[in-house]
Design a protein around this motif. Sequence first.
Motif, PDB file in Angstrom:
ATOM      1  N   GLU A 216       0.823  -1.220   0.000  1.00  0.00           N
ATOM      2  CA  GLU A 216       0.000   0.000   0.000  1.00  0.00           C
ATOM      3  C   GLU A 216       0.850   1.261   0.000  1.00  0.00           C
ATOM      4  O   GLU A 216       0.446   2.288  -0.556  1.00  0.00           O
ATOM      5  CB  GLU A 216      -0.939  -0.007   1.222  1.00  0.00           C
ATOM      6  CG  GLU A 216      -1.970   1.100   1.244  1.00  0.00           C
ATOM      7  CD  GLU A 216      -1.444   2.398   1.860  1.00  0.00           C
ATOM      8  OE1 GLU A 216      -2.063   3.457   1.604  1.00  0.00           O
ATOM      9  OE2 GLU A 216      -0.436   2.353   2.585  1.00  0.00           O
ATOM     10  N   ALA A 217       2.025   1.206   0.629  1.00  0.00           N
ATOM     11  CA  ALA A 217       2.839   2.410   0.827  1.00  0.00           C
ATOM     12  C   ALA A 217       3.665   2.800  -0.393  1.00  0.00           C
ATOM     13  O   ALA A 217       4.223   3.904  -0.427  1.00  0.00           O
ATOM     14  CB  ALA A 217       3.772   2.207   2.024  1.00  0.00           C
ATOM     15  N   ASN A 218       3.756   1.956  -1.404  1.00  0.00           N
ATOM     16  CA  ASN A 218       4.548   2.267  -2.605  1.00  0.00           C
ATOM     17  C   ASN A 218       4.020   3.551  -3.251  1.00  0.00           C
ATOM     18  O   ASN A 218       2.867   3.604  -3.704  1.00  0.00           O
ATOM     19  CB  ASN A 218       4.454   1.107  -3.601  1.00  0.00           C
ATOM     20  CG  ASN A 218       5.409   1.285  -4.781  1.00  0.00           C
ATOM     21  OD1 ASN A 218       5.883   2.375  -5.069  1.00  0.00           O
ATOM     22  ND2 ASN A 218       5.671   0.187  -5.478  1.00  0.00           N
ATOM     23  N   PRO A 219       4.827   4.618  -3.313  1.00  0.00           N
ATOM     24  CA  PRO A 219       4.345   5.877  -3.886  1.00  0.00           C
ATOM     25  C   PRO A 219       4.320   5.894  -5.408  1.00  0.00           C
ATOM     26  O   PRO A 219       3.852   6.866  -6.015  1.00  0.00           O
ATOM     27  CB  PRO A 219       5.348   6.905  -3.349  1.00  0.00           C
ATOM     28  CG  PRO A 219       6.615   6.133  -3.188  1.00  0.00           C
ATOM     29  CD  PRO A 219       6.206   4.745  -2.778  1.00  0.00           C
ATOM     30  N   GLY A 220       4.804   4.821  -6.059  1.00  0.00           N
ATOM     31  CA  GLY A 220       4.911   4.802  -7.510  1.00  0.00           C
ATOM     32  C   GLY A 220       3.608   4.971  -8.270  1.00  0.00           C
ATOM     33  O   GLY A 220       3.529   5.798  -9.191  1.00  0.00           O
TER      34      GLY A 220
ATOM     35  N   HIS B 124       3.018  14.386  -2.459  1.00  0.00           N
ATOM     36  CA  HIS B 124       2.810  12.935  -2.488  1.00  0.00           C
ATOM     37  C   HIS B 124       4.119  12.162  -2.329  1.00  0.00           C
ATOM     38  O   HIS B 124       4.246  11.304  -1.440  1.00  0.00           O
ATOM     39  CB  HIS B 124       2.138  12.561  -3.812  1.00  0.00           C
ATOM     40  CG  HIS B 124       2.166  11.096  -4.118  1.00  0.00           C
ATOM     41  ND1 HIS B 124       1.346  10.197  -3.472  1.00  0.00           N
ATOM     42  CD2 HIS B 124       2.921  10.362  -4.991  1.00  0.00           C
ATOM     43  CE1 HIS B 124       1.582   8.980  -3.929  1.00  0.00           C
ATOM     44  NE2 HIS B 124       2.536   9.051  -4.848  1.00  0.00           N
ATOM     45  N   PHE B 125       5.094  12.469  -3.173  1.00  0.00           N
ATOM     46  CA  PHE B 125       6.308  11.653  -3.242  1.00  0.00           C
ATOM     47  C   PHE B 125       7.260  11.909  -2.078  1.00  0.00           C
ATOM     48  O   PHE B 125       7.828  10.965  -1.509  1.00  0.00           O
ATOM     49  CB  PHE B 125       7.003  11.905  -4.575  1.00  0.00           C
ATOM     50  CG  PHE B 125       8.082  10.904  -4.903  1.00  0.00           C
ATOM     51  CD1 PHE B 125       7.785   9.560  -5.019  1.00  0.00           C
ATOM     52  CD2 PHE B 125       9.397  11.320  -5.100  1.00  0.00           C
ATOM     53  CE1 PHE B 125       8.781   8.629  -5.333  1.00  0.00           C
ATOM     54  CE2 PHE B 125      10.387  10.399  -5.411  1.00  0.00           C
ATOM     55  CZ  PHE B 125      10.072   9.054  -5.530  1.00  0.00           C
ATOM     56  N   LEU B 126       7.432  13.176  -1.733  1.00  0.00           N
ATOM     57  CA  LEU B 126       8.352  13.504  -0.631  1.00  0.00           C
ATOM     58  C   LEU B 126       7.646  13.597   0.710  1.00  0.00           C
ATOM     59  O   LEU B 126       8.186  13.196   1.735  1.00  0.00           O
ATOM     60  CB  LEU B 126       9.076  14.824  -0.940  1.00  0.00           C
ATOM     61  CG  LEU B 126       9.951  14.836  -2.204  1.00  0.00           C
ATOM     62  CD1 LEU B 126      10.607  16.198  -2.368  1.00  0.00           C
ATOM     63  CD2 LEU B 126      10.997  13.732  -2.166  1.00  0.00           C
ATOM     64  N   GLY B 127       6.430  14.146   0.699  1.00  0.00           N
ATOM     65  CA  GLY B 127       5.692  14.286   1.953  1.00  0.00           C
ATOM     66  C   GLY B 127       4.975  13.020   2.378  1.00  0.00           C
ATOM     67  O   GLY B 127       4.642  12.867   3.557  1.00  0.00           O
ATOM     68  N   GLY B 128       4.709  12.132   1.418  1.00  0.00           N
ATOM     69  CA  GLY B 128       4.062  10.867   1.766  1.00  0.00           C
ATOM     70  C   GLY B 128       2.560  10.967   1.961  1.00  0.00           C
ATOM     71  O   GLY B 128       1.943  10.039   2.486  1.00  0.00           O
ATOM     72  N   ILE B 129       1.940  12.071   1.523  1.00  0.00           N
ATOM     73  CA  ILE B 129       0.489  12.235   1.667  1.00  0.00           C
ATOM     74  C   ILE B 129      -0.160  11.715   0.386  1.00  0.00           C
ATOM     75  O   ILE B 129      -0.378  12.455  -0.570  1.00  0.00           O
ATOM     76  CB  ILE B 129       0.126  13.709   1.922  1.00  0.00           C
ATOM     77  CG1 ILE B 129       0.962  14.286   3.060  1.00  0.00           C
ATOM     78  CG2 ILE B 129      -1.362  13.836   2.229  1.00  0.00           C
ATOM     79  CD1 ILE B 129       0.813  13.554   4.374  1.00  0.00           C
TER      80      ILE B 129
ATOM     81  N   PRO C  59       4.694   8.361   7.064  1.00  0.00           N
ATOM     82  CA  PRO C  59       3.851   8.267   5.874  1.00  0.00           C
ATOM     83  C   PRO C  59       4.591   7.605   4.717  1.00  0.00           C
ATOM     84  O   PRO C  59       5.791   7.340   4.804  1.00  0.00           O
ATOM     85  CB  PRO C  59       3.535   9.725   5.568  1.00  0.00           C
ATOM     86  CG  PRO C  59       4.720  10.471   6.083  1.00  0.00           C
ATOM     87  CD  PRO C  59       5.151   9.738   7.321  1.00  0.00           C
ATOM     88  N   GLY C  60       3.847   7.376   3.607  1.00  0.00           N
ATOM     89  CA  GLY C  60       4.417   6.657   2.472  1.00  0.00           C
ATOM     90  C   GLY C  60       5.291   7.521   1.594  1.00  0.00           C
ATOM     91  O   GLY C  60       5.127   7.567   0.376  1.00  0.00           O
ATOM     92  N   SER C  61       6.234   8.209   2.193  1.00  0.00           N
ATOM     93  CA  SER C  61       7.190   9.049   1.478  1.00  0.00           C
ATOM     94  C   SER C  61       8.356   8.202   0.993  1.00  0.00           C
ATOM     95  O   SER C  61       8.740   7.219   1.641  1.00  0.00           O
ATOM     96  CB  SER C  61       7.684  10.161   2.406  1.00  0.00           C
ATOM     97  OG  SER C  61       8.899  10.715   1.950  1.00  0.00           O
ATOM     98  N   ILE C  62       8.947   8.581  -0.127  1.00  0.00           N
ATOM     99  CA  ILE C  62      10.115   7.862  -0.598  1.00  0.00           C
ATOM    100  C   ILE C  62      11.246   7.942   0.423  1.00  0.00           C
ATOM    101  O   ILE C  62      12.061   7.020   0.555  1.00  0.00           O
ATOM    102  CB  ILE C  62      10.587   8.420  -1.974  1.00  0.00           C
ATOM    103  CG1 ILE C  62      11.686   7.534  -2.575  1.00  0.00           C
ATOM    104  CG2 ILE C  62      11.037   9.858  -1.846  1.00  0.00           C
ATOM    105  CD1 ILE C  62      11.248   6.109  -2.859  1.00  0.00           C
TER     106      ILE C  62
ATOM    107  N   SER D  51      -3.162  13.847   5.418  1.00  0.00           N
ATOM    108  CA  SER D  51      -3.803  14.922   4.662  1.00  0.00           C
ATOM    109  C   SER D  51      -4.621  15.844   5.548  1.00  0.00           C
ATOM    110  O   SER D  51      -4.720  17.041   5.286  1.00  0.00           O
ATOM    111  CB  SER D  51      -4.690  14.332   3.568  1.00  0.00           C
ATOM    112  OG  SER D  51      -5.688  13.507   4.134  1.00  0.00           O
ATOM    113  N   SER D  52      -5.245  15.315   6.602  1.00  0.00           N
ATOM    114  CA  SER D  52      -6.025  16.182   7.486  1.00  0.00           C
ATOM    115  C   SER D  52      -5.120  17.171   8.216  1.00  0.00           C
ATOM    116  O   SER D  52      -5.501  18.318   8.448  1.00  0.00           O
ATOM    117  CB  SER D  52      -6.828  15.358   8.497  1.00  0.00           C
ATOM    118  OG  SER D  52      -5.972  14.631   9.356  1.00  0.00           O
ATOM    119  N   ALA D  53      -3.913  16.742   8.566  1.00  0.00           N
ATOM    120  CA  ALA D  53      -2.965  17.645   9.211  1.00  0.00           C
ATOM    121  C   ALA D  53      -2.540  18.763   8.259  1.00  0.00           C
ATOM    122  O   ALA D  53      -2.428  19.930   8.657  1.00  0.00           O
ATOM    123  CB  ALA D  53      -1.740  16.874   9.690  1.00  0.00           C
TER     124      ALA D  53
END
Length: 587
Positions: free
Chosen positions: A225-229, A257-262, A304-307, A393-395
């Motif tokens: 699930e955490a793969n940001p690809g 998305h990619f760096l922040g993991g949201i 979070p799912g950040s790279i 995302s809520s934060a």
Amino acid sequence: MEQNVQTSSASLKSKVQRFGSTLSSMIMPNIGALIAWGVLTMLFIPDGYLPNESFATMVGPMLNYLIPLLIGYTGGKIIGGDRGSVVGAIATMGVIVGTDIPMMLGAMIMGPLGGFVIKKFDQVFQHRIRAGFEMLVNNFSAGLIGFALALLGFSAIGPVVDTLTQAMANGVELILNAHLIPLANIFIEPAKILFLNNAINHGILTPLGTEQALETGKSILFLLEANPGPGLGVLLAFSLFGKGSAKASAPGSIIIHFLGGIHEIYFPYVMMKPALFLAVIAGGVTGSFTLQALGGGLKAPASPGSIIAVLAMSPMGTHLPVIIGVAAATLVSFAVAAFILKSDKQTVADTFEESVQAVQQAKAESKGVSAPAVTDITGIKHIVFACDAGMGSSAMGASILRKKVEAAGLSQDVTNKSINNLSNDSDTLVVTQIELQERAKQKAPNAQFVAVENFLNSPKYDDIIATLSGSAEASSKEDPLQQKQRLAIDELDHVLNVVFVHDEKAGSATMGKKVFEDVLAKEKLAVNVTKSPLAQFRGDAQTLVITRTDLAEEVRQAAPEAIVVPTDNLLDAKLYEAIADKLKLSR
């Protein structure tokens, strides 16, 4: 019939989300402990980066005792408050000692069970405790119930969970050996976008992945699930081939998305063009297949799912397979999304905001739920962004609105919480996603709500600021009596009768009645106006009462449904003109 089916579907989805939220809410607050364990293991075990025999002695106790106890404590607190947390932790100790494997799943059972039992005990017995015995009963009840549940966990639940865990572990091993793990993404990717991402990742995959990582040193389950690809590929496609504000906003969304993991940032992009579900599914399957083929996996959850988090949790020697797995998912998702966007000949909304609102409206109608507009939110002191886990995302949404609130000079505080932790306060405005609104309203029915499609990009934030600014400005110019008058006048939609209520002295009421009738005549309004002693007064929801301030409360008791406008001056022509203006608009 169709409406009933839609309502039933929405209710079922809400129940699934609620169950998943309960699971993930036990894990999410304790992700820090899992990461600490992962880093400790990665560094100090014999084949780690910095082998240290002394430090490595913490690895086992942290996984076997600390993490399950934290989960049990949290699960008990969610269901039964502070007393539930203590009983949940005691009960969890039973399953920990009763087995030889880490009892994360056992803790997810015993924690809520402990909270539930103590909650029911309090509901039955709290009002029957004699004064002076409260502390004695509370302490002994928590201790004895925890003791009984610990024995139950040790002798019954622990062994059952142990058996189930071994069966699930064997099942995962069979799936891995059969190279079928990638097929899980066919279900995981759509479920993520329907806001079940935390339930799947932290409620199911994290406990199973932890078991596997303990035995093999890493687990691919942490990356399903955490793969940001997959999300990155969609956002890249919008950056190159999108239209309007969707294209303009995509590069910024990539960073988040990619760096922040949201990951929630890319959900609206997919939902505005449902064919893009194929892109994220294809990317997810490809990424998992590549990771499995190359032996990629993580030591602990990436949250979070950040790279950055993904690479930080990658064991020594597995960074390249993980990077290739993420890259493969990105390329395939991008290729499919680009083909869909370039092949789409339909006219799309020119702006991303319009597309988001169109999707929100369509989804709301399909559930029999209307997305509320930002209307009257007078009296709001707190603004809470609520999502499944109260993080991510809520934060970020709370941060965005907080800056707008501060810039507007407003006094409301802006925070973020999980739906399970919402408080039922009427002075609170809850901002939530339309998908989660039903559950949030069940948790806090007295709060006021604004539903958005995307926490990170909603035009409703400006509406909230404008409404709150207008309310603050009006309140600053009004004294309490004027506020009561304005709020009462706002309710004048179906008034048929106006009554001047007085005590024994009817003189001022008679004069006020005459002034009001003159105003009505000037505005050419035909309204039945009378006066009545308080002792004889009767009124309903279609009755407007004008009375002295000192009589207002007694009038409300005599006719709770009537609309009461209090005044210190029954000859106040300006007040009557405001009432007449409202009556004119309602006709």
